[in-house]
Design a protein around this motif. Sequence first.
Motif, PDB file in Angstrom:
ATOM      1  N   SER A   1      32.307  17.946  47.010  1.00  0.00           N
ATOM      2  CA  SER A   1      31.910  19.242  46.434  1.00  0.00           C
ATOM      3  C   SER A   1      31.563  19.083  44.957  1.00  0.00           C
ATOM      4  N   LYS A   2      32.304  18.276  44.248  1.00  0.00           N
ATOM      5  CA  LYS A   2      32.058  18.099  42.812  1.00  0.00           C
ATOM      6  C   LYS A   2      30.813  17.252  42.558  1.00  0.00           C
ATOM      7  N   GLY A   3      30.555  16.283  43.443  1.00  0.00           N
ATOM      8  CA  GLY A   3      29.304  15.528  43.354  1.00  0.00           C
ATOM      9  C   GLY A   3      28.117  16.468  43.531  1.00  0.00           C
TER      10      GLY A   3
ATOM     11  N   ARG B   1      37.169  41.704  39.124  1.00  0.00           N
ATOM     12  CA  ARG B   1      37.736  40.992  40.269  1.00  0.00           C
ATOM     13  C   ARG B   1      36.605  40.688  41.229  1.00  0.00           C
ATOM     14  N   ALA B   2      36.380  39.416  41.489  1.00  0.00           N
ATOM     15  CA  ALA B   2      35.317  39.031  42.415  1.00  0.00           C
ATOM     16  C   ALA B   2      35.667  37.721  43.090  1.00  0.00           C
ATOM     17  N   ASP B   3      35.185  37.604  44.323  1.00  0.00           N
ATOM     18  CA  ASP B   3      35.270  36.342  45.050  1.00  0.00           C
ATOM     19  C   ASP B   3      33.935  35.645  44.839  1.00  0.00           C
ATOM     20  N   VAL B   4      33.979  34.484  44.213  1.00  0.00           N
ATOM     21  CA  VAL B   4      32.717  33.819  43.847  1.00  0.00           C
ATOM     22  C   VAL B   4      31.981  33.213  45.048  1.00  0.00           C
ATOM     23  N   THR B   5      32.549  33.335  46.227  1.00  0.00           N
ATOM     24  CA  THR B   5      31.812  32.895  47.419  1.00  0.00           C
ATOM     25  C   THR B   5      31.053  34.057  48.061  1.00  0.00           C
TER      26      THR B   5
ATOM     27  N   GLU C   1      32.530  25.630  50.162  1.00  0.00           N
ATOM     28  CA  GLU C   1      32.233  27.046  49.919  1.00  0.00           C
ATOM     29  C   GLU C   1      32.733  27.487  48.534  1.00  0.00           C
ATOM     30  N   VAL C   2      33.986  27.184  48.248  1.00  0.00           N
ATOM     31  CA  VAL C   2      34.575  27.665  46.987  1.00  0.00           C
ATOM     32  C   VAL C   2      34.109  26.826  45.788  1.00  0.00           C
ATOM     33  N   ASN C   3      33.995  25.524  45.968  1.00  0.00           N
ATOM     34  CA  ASN C   3      33.695  24.671  44.814  1.00  0.00           C
ATOM     35  C   ASN C   3      32.200  24.470  44.575  1.00  0.00           C
TER      36      ASN C   3
ATOM     37  N   PRO D   1      41.879  14.454  34.691  1.00  0.00           N
ATOM     38  CA  PRO D   1      43.017  15.285  35.111  1.00  0.00           C
ATOM     39  C   PRO D   1      43.519  16.179  33.967  1.00  0.00           C
ATOM     40  N   VAL D   2      43.657  17.448  34.266  1.00  0.00           N
ATOM     41  CA  VAL D   2      44.062  18.423  33.252  1.00  0.00           C
ATOM     42  C   VAL D   2      45.358  19.093  33.694  1.00  0.00           C
ATOM     43  N   ASN D   3      46.241  19.245  32.765  1.00  0.00           N
ATOM     44  CA  ASN D   3      47.532  19.853  33.041  1.00  0.00           C
ATOM     45  C   ASN D   3      47.389  21.365  33.262  1.00  0.00           C
ATOM     46  N   THR D   4      47.090  21.757  34.504  1.00  0.00           N
ATOM     47  CA  THR D   4      46.931  23.180  34.863  1.00  0.00           C
ATOM     48  C   THR D   4      47.704  23.431  36.159  1.00  0.00           C
ATOM     49  N   PRO D   5      47.842  24.708  36.549  1.00  0.00           N
ATOM     50  CA  PRO D   5      48.534  24.995  37.820  1.00  0.00           C
ATOM     51  C   PRO D   5      47.925  24.239  39.004  1.00  0.00           C
ATOM     52  N   LEU D   6      46.586  24.057  38.989  1.00  0.00           N
ATOM     53  CA  LEU D   6      45.931  23.346  40.101  1.00  0.00           C
ATOM     54  C   LEU D   6      46.498  21.932  40.246  1.00  0.00           C
ATOM     55  N   LEU D   7      46.586  21.234  39.121  1.00  0.00           N
ATOM     56  CA  LEU D   7      47.077  19.850  39.146  1.00  0.00           C
ATOM     57  C   LEU D   7      48.578  19.819  39.429  1.00  0.00           C
ATOM     58  N   GLN D   8      49.303  20.752  38.807  1.00  0.00           N
ATOM     59  CA  GLN D   8      50.759  20.771  38.987  1.00  0.00           C
ATOM     60  C   GLN D   8      51.130  20.991  40.453  1.00  0.00           C
TER      61      GLN D   8
ATOM     62  N   ASN E   1      30.792  28.419  35.081  1.00  0.00           N
ATOM     63  CA  ASN E   1      31.071  28.508  36.509  1.00  0.00           C
ATOM     64  C   ASN E   1      32.149  27.500  36.846  1.00  0.00           C
ATOM     65  N   ASN E   2      33.357  27.988  36.894  1.00  0.00           N
ATOM     66  CA  ASN E   2      34.525  27.118  36.811  1.00  0.00           C
ATOM     67  C   ASN E   2      35.537  27.331  37.927  1.00  0.00           C
ATOM     68  N   ALA E   3      35.460  28.456  38.648  1.00  0.00           N
ATOM     69  CA  ALA E   3      36.454  28.713  39.705  1.00  0.00           C
ATOM     70  C   ALA E   3      36.399  27.583  40.726  1.00  0.00           C
ATOM     71  N   GLY E   4      37.541  27.191  41.196  1.00  0.00           N
ATOM     72  CA  GLY E   4      37.565  26.132  42.201  1.00  0.00           C
ATOM     73  C   GLY E   4      38.947  26.010  42.806  1.00  0.00           C
ATOM     74  N   ILE E   5      39.006  25.277  43.915  1.00  0.00           N
ATOM     75  CA  ILE E   5      40.303  25.029  44.561  1.00  0.00           C
ATOM     76  C   ILE E   5      40.544  23.532  44.657  1.00  0.00           C
TER      77      ILE E   5
ATOM     78  N   ALA F   1      32.418  20.397  37.184  1.00  0.00           N
ATOM     79  CA  ALA F   1      32.500  19.371  38.228  1.00  0.00           C
ATOM     80  C   ALA F   1      33.851  18.692  38.046  1.00  0.00           C
ATOM     81  N   SER F   2      33.861  17.377  37.946  1.00  0.00           N
ATOM     82  CA  SER F   2      35.115  16.635  37.772  1.00  0.00           C
ATOM     83  C   SER F   2      34.764  15.171  37.572  1.00  0.00           C
ATOM     84  N   PHE F   3      35.701  14.406  37.035  1.00  0.00           N
ATOM     85  CA  PHE F   3      35.465  12.955  36.946  1.00  0.00           C
ATOM     86  C   PHE F   3      35.277  12.336  38.324  1.00  0.00           C
TER      87      PHE F   3
HETATM   88  P1  NAD Z   1      43.518  26.782  38.348  1.00  0.00           P
HETATM   89  O1  NAD Z   1      43.984  26.783  39.762  1.00  0.00           O
HETATM   90  O2  NAD Z   1      44.496  26.819  37.243  1.00  0.00           O
HETATM   91  O3  NAD Z   1      42.443  27.939  38.135  1.00  0.00           O
HETATM   92  C1  NAD Z   1      41.422  28.186  39.068  1.00  0.00           C
HETATM   93  C2  NAD Z   1      41.168  29.684  39.132  1.00  0.00           C
HETATM   94  O4  NAD Z   1      40.078  29.910  40.058  1.00  0.00           O
HETATM   95  C3  NAD Z   1      42.359  30.486  39.650  1.00  0.00           C
HETATM   96  O5  NAD Z   1      42.666  31.530  38.753  1.00  0.00           O
HETATM   97  C4  NAD Z   1      41.871  31.022  40.996  1.00  0.00           C
HETATM   98  O6  NAD Z   1      42.387  32.311  41.307  1.00  0.00           O
HETATM   99  C5  NAD Z   1      40.372  31.077  40.793  1.00  0.00           C
HETATM  100  N1  NAD Z   1      39.643  31.080  42.060  1.00  0.00           N
HETATM  101  C6  NAD Z   1      39.830  30.267  43.123  1.00  0.00           C
HETATM  102  N2  NAD Z   1      39.020  30.617  44.137  1.00  0.00           N
HETATM  103  C7  NAD Z   1      38.294  31.684  43.702  1.00  0.00           C
HETATM  104  C8  NAD Z   1      37.289  32.502  44.293  1.00  0.00           C
HETATM  105  N3  NAD Z   1      36.862  32.288  45.550  1.00  0.00           N
HETATM  106  N4  NAD Z   1      36.773  33.515  43.566  1.00  0.00           N
HETATM  107  C9  NAD Z   1      37.196  33.747  42.299  1.00  0.00           C
HETATM  108  N5  NAD Z   1      38.136  33.009  41.692  1.00  0.00           N
HETATM  109  C10 NAD Z   1      38.687  31.989  42.383  1.00  0.00           C
HETATM  110  O7  NAD Z   1      42.604  25.452  38.236  1.00  0.00           O
HETATM  111  P2  NAD Z   1      42.025  24.639  36.973  1.00  0.00           P
HETATM  112  O8  NAD Z   1      42.710  23.331  36.961  1.00  0.00           O
HETATM  113  O9  NAD Z   1      41.933  25.462  35.762  1.00  0.00           O
HETATM  114  O10 NAD Z   1      40.568  24.335  37.560  1.00  0.00           O
HETATM  115  C11 NAD Z   1      39.394  24.951  37.112  1.00  0.00           C
HETATM  116  C12 NAD Z   1      38.224  24.093  37.575  1.00  0.00           C
HETATM  117  O11 NAD Z   1      38.343  22.785  37.034  1.00  0.00           O
HETATM  118  C13 NAD Z   1      38.142  23.904  39.089  1.00  0.00           C
HETATM  119  O12 NAD Z   1      36.781  23.945  39.480  1.00  0.00           O
HETATM  120  C14 NAD Z   1      38.707  22.511  39.295  1.00  0.00           C
HETATM  121  O13 NAD Z   1      38.231  21.923  40.478  1.00  0.00           O
HETATM  122  C15 NAD Z   1      38.199  21.828  38.052  1.00  0.00           C
HETATM  123  N6  NAD Z   1      38.895  20.621  37.641  1.00  0.00           N
HETATM  124  C16 NAD Z   1      40.239  20.628  37.430  1.00  0.00           C
HETATM  125  C17 NAD Z   1      40.879  19.460  37.050  1.00  0.00           C
HETATM  126  C18 NAD Z   1      42.358  19.414  36.835  1.00  0.00           C
HETATM  127  O14 NAD Z   1      42.891  18.314  36.775  1.00  0.00           O
HETATM  128  N7  NAD Z   1      43.047  20.526  36.707  1.00  0.00           N
HETATM  129  C19 NAD Z   1      40.136  18.284  36.871  1.00  0.00           C
HETATM  130  C20 NAD Z   1      38.765  18.311  37.063  1.00  0.00           C
HETATM  131  C21 NAD Z   1      38.148  19.484  37.449  1.00  0.00           C
END
Ligand code: NAD
Length: 249
Positions: free
Chosen positions: A156-158, A56-60, A109-111, A185-192, A84-88, A138-140
Amino acid sequence: ITRLQGRTAVITGAASGIGRATARRLAAEGARVVCVDLDAENGAKAAAEVNGLFIRADVTDEEAVRAMYEEAVDTYGRLDIAFNNAGISPPDDDSILTTGLEAWRRVQEVNLTSVYLCCKYAIPHMRRQGRGSIINTASFVAVMGAATSQISYSASKGGVLAMSRELGVQFAREGIRVNALCPGPVNTPLLQELFAKDPERAARRLVHVPMGRFAEAEEIAAAVAFLAGDDASFITASTFLVDGGISGA
Ligand code: NAD
């Protein structure tokens, strides 16, 4: 396939979405996987799924990032892959006219800062081994306007894209490859979550994807597995688009 046999991977944001699917994929290809996330409950589940380690870690948090790579190396003896994938997601209404300074700073900070920290503390381990693969999410929207005014998020992604390129160039001769993964765009909780708040946004976005659908997390994970391993031995400093054609249209 066992093309990642003997490799150790640290994945941030591994509790959900792309990170979690990638944990499964890398493990299936033989890697030992360290799952890092803020979310302890789902992070532990993700690690259990792959018989890996959860941290368990906060990547910031600089000290937490330093310590997580130490723990990974103490446990598994090496560090080959850093995803390195964590993001908001963007704040609500992420337009230049509405995004406040605090929200802007939080997204950077987070991305972005998190990726700086992860690279800073992963690279010394890889350098010692003379080998490593870093994949930064990053992202498209790092390469094109998204028609949804995501100002802080796109910036942030740039930043992630430009930093990955710089690092890829800087460490190319030391056997460390650094690539920016740019998912569409990816079908994940972030997008949903984003689309639940603004359903029209989903339709607007979908129109721009030539394939006419969003990606599944597993399709992104497959690209990460490729970049992580020796099949990608001549790929570094790249803008690796996995976007259903969105940036090519
Ligand atoms: P998600 O919300 O499903 O998963 C992101 C995870 O990151 C979560 O489990 C969250 O708890 C964790 N996280 C957030 N802040 C954190 C922190 N400070 N420390 C540690 N963990 C932290 O999102 P996802 O869609 O799987 O996205 C993953 C990455 O892909 C992100 O960087 C997002 O910006 C990028 N991305 C997503 C999409 C999309 O459409 N879903 C498109 C392009 C890029």
